[in-house]
Design an enzyme around this catalytic site. Structure first.
Site, mmCIF file in Angstrom:
data_model
loop_
_atom_site.group_PDB
_atom_site.id
_atom_site.type_symbol
_atom_site.label_atom_id
_atom_site.label_comp_id
_atom_site.label_asym_id
_atom_site.label_seq_id
_atom_site.Cartn_x
_atom_site.Cartn_y
_atom_site.Cartn_z
ATOM 1 N N TYR A 14 0.820 -1.204 0.000
ATOM 2 C CA TYR A 14 0.000 0.000 0.000
ATOM 3 C C TYR A 14 0.865 1.270 0.000
ATOM 4 C CZ TYR A 14 1.102 -1.010 4.878
ATOM 5 O OH TYR A 14 1.759 -1.324 6.041
ATOM 6 N N SER A 243 6.605 1.977 12.391
ATOM 7 C CA SER A 243 6.060 0.663 12.055
ATOM 8 C C SER A 243 4.545 0.742 12.119
ATOM 9 C CB SER A 243 6.573 -0.398 13.038
ATOM 10 O OG SER A 243 6.101 -0.117 14.350
ATOM 11 N N LYS A 244 3.890 -0.377 11.845
ATOM 12 C CA LYS A 244 2.427 -0.378 11.824
ATOM 13 C C LYS A 244 1.836 0.040 13.166
ATOM 14 C CE LYS A 244 1.664 -3.733 8.135
ATOM 15 N NZ LYS A 244 1.072 -5.039 7.757
ATOM 16 N N ARG A 245 2.511 -0.328 14.248
ATOM 17 C CA ARG A 245 1.946 0.026 15.552
ATOM 18 C C ARG A 245 2.027 1.521 15.828
ATOM 19 N NH1 ARG A 245 5.888 0.396 19.708
ATOM 20 N NH2 ARG A 245 7.994 -0.138 19.009
ATOM 21 N N HIS A 246 2.888 2.250 15.080
ATOM 22 C CA HIS A 246 2.974 3.704 15.245
ATOM 23 C C HIS A 246 2.021 4.437 14.310
ATOM 24 C CE1 HIS A 246 7.247 2.472 16.318
ATOM 25 N NE2 HIS A 246 6.837 3.080 17.417
#
Length: 463
Positions: A14, A243-246
């Site tokens: 994406y 990262s995705k968690r951020h």
């Protein structure tokens, strides 16, 4: 010189926040100087590139309003051009076939590591004056390597990081085409930038090590060298790599999570760039102010709370008419049938400034259109014995009161006064019963926006 920039994502996933910022800065730089913004899809990684990823990139750019003037161009459609340039380089002596096998390369690297040297190709098939090359092994297809300058330095004035240079001796002979004939990333980029007349390459600083190789190839082709600007990485809230968690998720995930594109553009603009102390500004102001002089060379830090705050500021200033389609889409996705009318506009106006996202706004307005089941614990906590008589009287007198906020508010004050209660003792159970929520705007305004029959039915269930 007419400015020409490009955004060149690989469609292997994406459009994430880092890529979106690169696209935004490239777009803004072209718009600031009245230039051209080119979209190029670098899809030569056939195993990982997908049509879905391409569409995700296009959707993300469209949602952010990053319109491109040319493209999208696809590298897979330009293979004939790459192969033609390689043939020209072979003829000119700036490229050569290399028959070193993968096993030989691995052995070479192991030996170099054992000696404490940097693993690199040793130029065994590189043609040199007076050097006798062995006969090509039968049945082996060669890779094509670039004949990198053997000495001197290659450098450039980076528009963000300042002067950068590399010793050519540190750069081995890059592979331009694999044994099956497919060109490599660094080579395709060079030919594309050359053919598309790119004047300014704005990209992440993970490409810094590619730049000296690309400059040397451009010079070997007698092609103009663009100016380079390498943007520092974006760190997460905790100072580590994003990262995705951020929040390093798809740009379209932010759309699904209820963020406005204007807020995302504004926030990304401030990730590593500034215009004085300005925090909130329009897309037009950003384009007018944008330059590369005020981009910091140090890493930018993503702050989820700041983004949510900024989105709330945009929601506060947006009109109900602008927010209504977003709210209707979300409510109707829950199985409701909501249309835009005066009541929806009034509810949006009442709640918008309290919500940080469109999703939160839609959730807050759900009780106005859908059936609710208040939490049992909340009911027990707030419908206490001393409030029940007041609640019963209020419900009874609501049947005849004029259905306007001032009249409902006056009735609320009258009832709490008669029962010697503080207003929250009646307002809180009303909030829980009528909305299932403990935090709402003024309860009289909330009641006025609900149909009278809905209010009376909900109150009757808990009298």
């Amino acid at each position: 010189m007419t400015v020409r920039t490009r955004f060149a994502p690989s469609p292997t996933g994406y459009l994430h926040i880092g890529g979106a910022r690169t696209a935004l800065f490239s777009w803004a730089f072209a718009r600031h100087y009245g230039g051209t913004f080119v979209l190029r899809i670098e899809d030569t990684d056939l195993e990982r590139s997908t049509p879905e990823a391409v569409q995700a990139i296009l959707d993300g750019m469209t949602w952010m309003g990053l319109t491109y003037d040319e493209g999208p161009f696809y590298q897979t459609m330009r293979m004939a051009r790459y192969k033609a340039v390689i043939q020209e380089m072979l003829a000119a002596g700036s490229a050569y076939p290399c028959y070193t096998s993968q096993q030989e390369l691995e052995t070479l690297r192991e030996e170099q590591r054992a000696r404490g040297e940097k693993p690199r190709y040793d130029g065994r098939w590189r043609p040199e004056h007076g050097k006798i090359l062995p006969a090509p092994p039968e049945g082996v297809l060669p890779v094509i390597r670039f004949r990198n300058p053997p000495d001197g330095v290659v450098g450039w004035e980076d528009m963000v990081k300042g002067h950068i240079e590399f010793a050519n001796a540190e750069l081995d002979d890059l592979i331009l085409a694999r044994a099956d004939g497919t060109p490599t990333y660094n080579f395709c980029v060079v030919v594309d930038d050359w053919d598309m007349g790119i004047t300014h390459v704005i990209r992440g600083d993970d490409h810094v090590n590619n730049t000296p190789r690309q400059i040397n190839i451009l010079r070997a082709l007698n092609a103009p060298v663009p100016q380079y600007a390498h943007l520092s990485m974006i760190l997460g809230d905790d100072g580590t790599k994003l990262s995705k968690r951020h929040g390093a998720v798809s740009v379209m995930q932010y759309a699904r999570d209820g963020f406005l594109p204007e807020a995302i553009v504004n926030y990304l603009a401030r990730l590593g760039w500034s215009h004085g102390n300005d925090e909130i500004f329009s897309r037009e102001e950003f384009v007018r102010w944008f330059d590369l002089l005020h981009i910091t060379p140090s890493a930018a830090q993503f702050n989820t709370e700041k983004l949510s705050w900024l989105n709330q500021q945009y929601m506060k200033t947006a009109s109900a008419a602008e927010l209504a389609p977003h709210v209707m889409e979300r409510l109707n996705a829950k199985g409701l049938s909501v249309t835009q009318d005066a009541r929806l506009d009034a509810a949006i106006t009442l709640y918008a400034e309290r919500c940080q996202t469109l999703n939160a706004l839609a959730d807050a307005l759900f009780p106005f259109y859908g059936e609710i089941t208040p939490d049992t614990e909340l009911l027990q906590k707030h419908i206490v014995a001393e409030a029940r008589p007041a609640l019963a009287e209020f419900a009874e007198k609501l049947e005849a009161v004029n259905w306007e906020t001032p009249d409902i508010g006056a009735l609320l004050k009258e009832v709490v006064t008669r029962h010697a209660l503080k207003t929250p003792k009646l307002a809180m159970p009303l909030r829980v019963i009528l909305t299932g929520q403990t935090q709402t705007p003024s309860i009289d305004a909330v009641i006025a926006l609900l149909p009278r029959e809905t209010v009376l039915a909900r109150l009757a269930a808990y009298r």
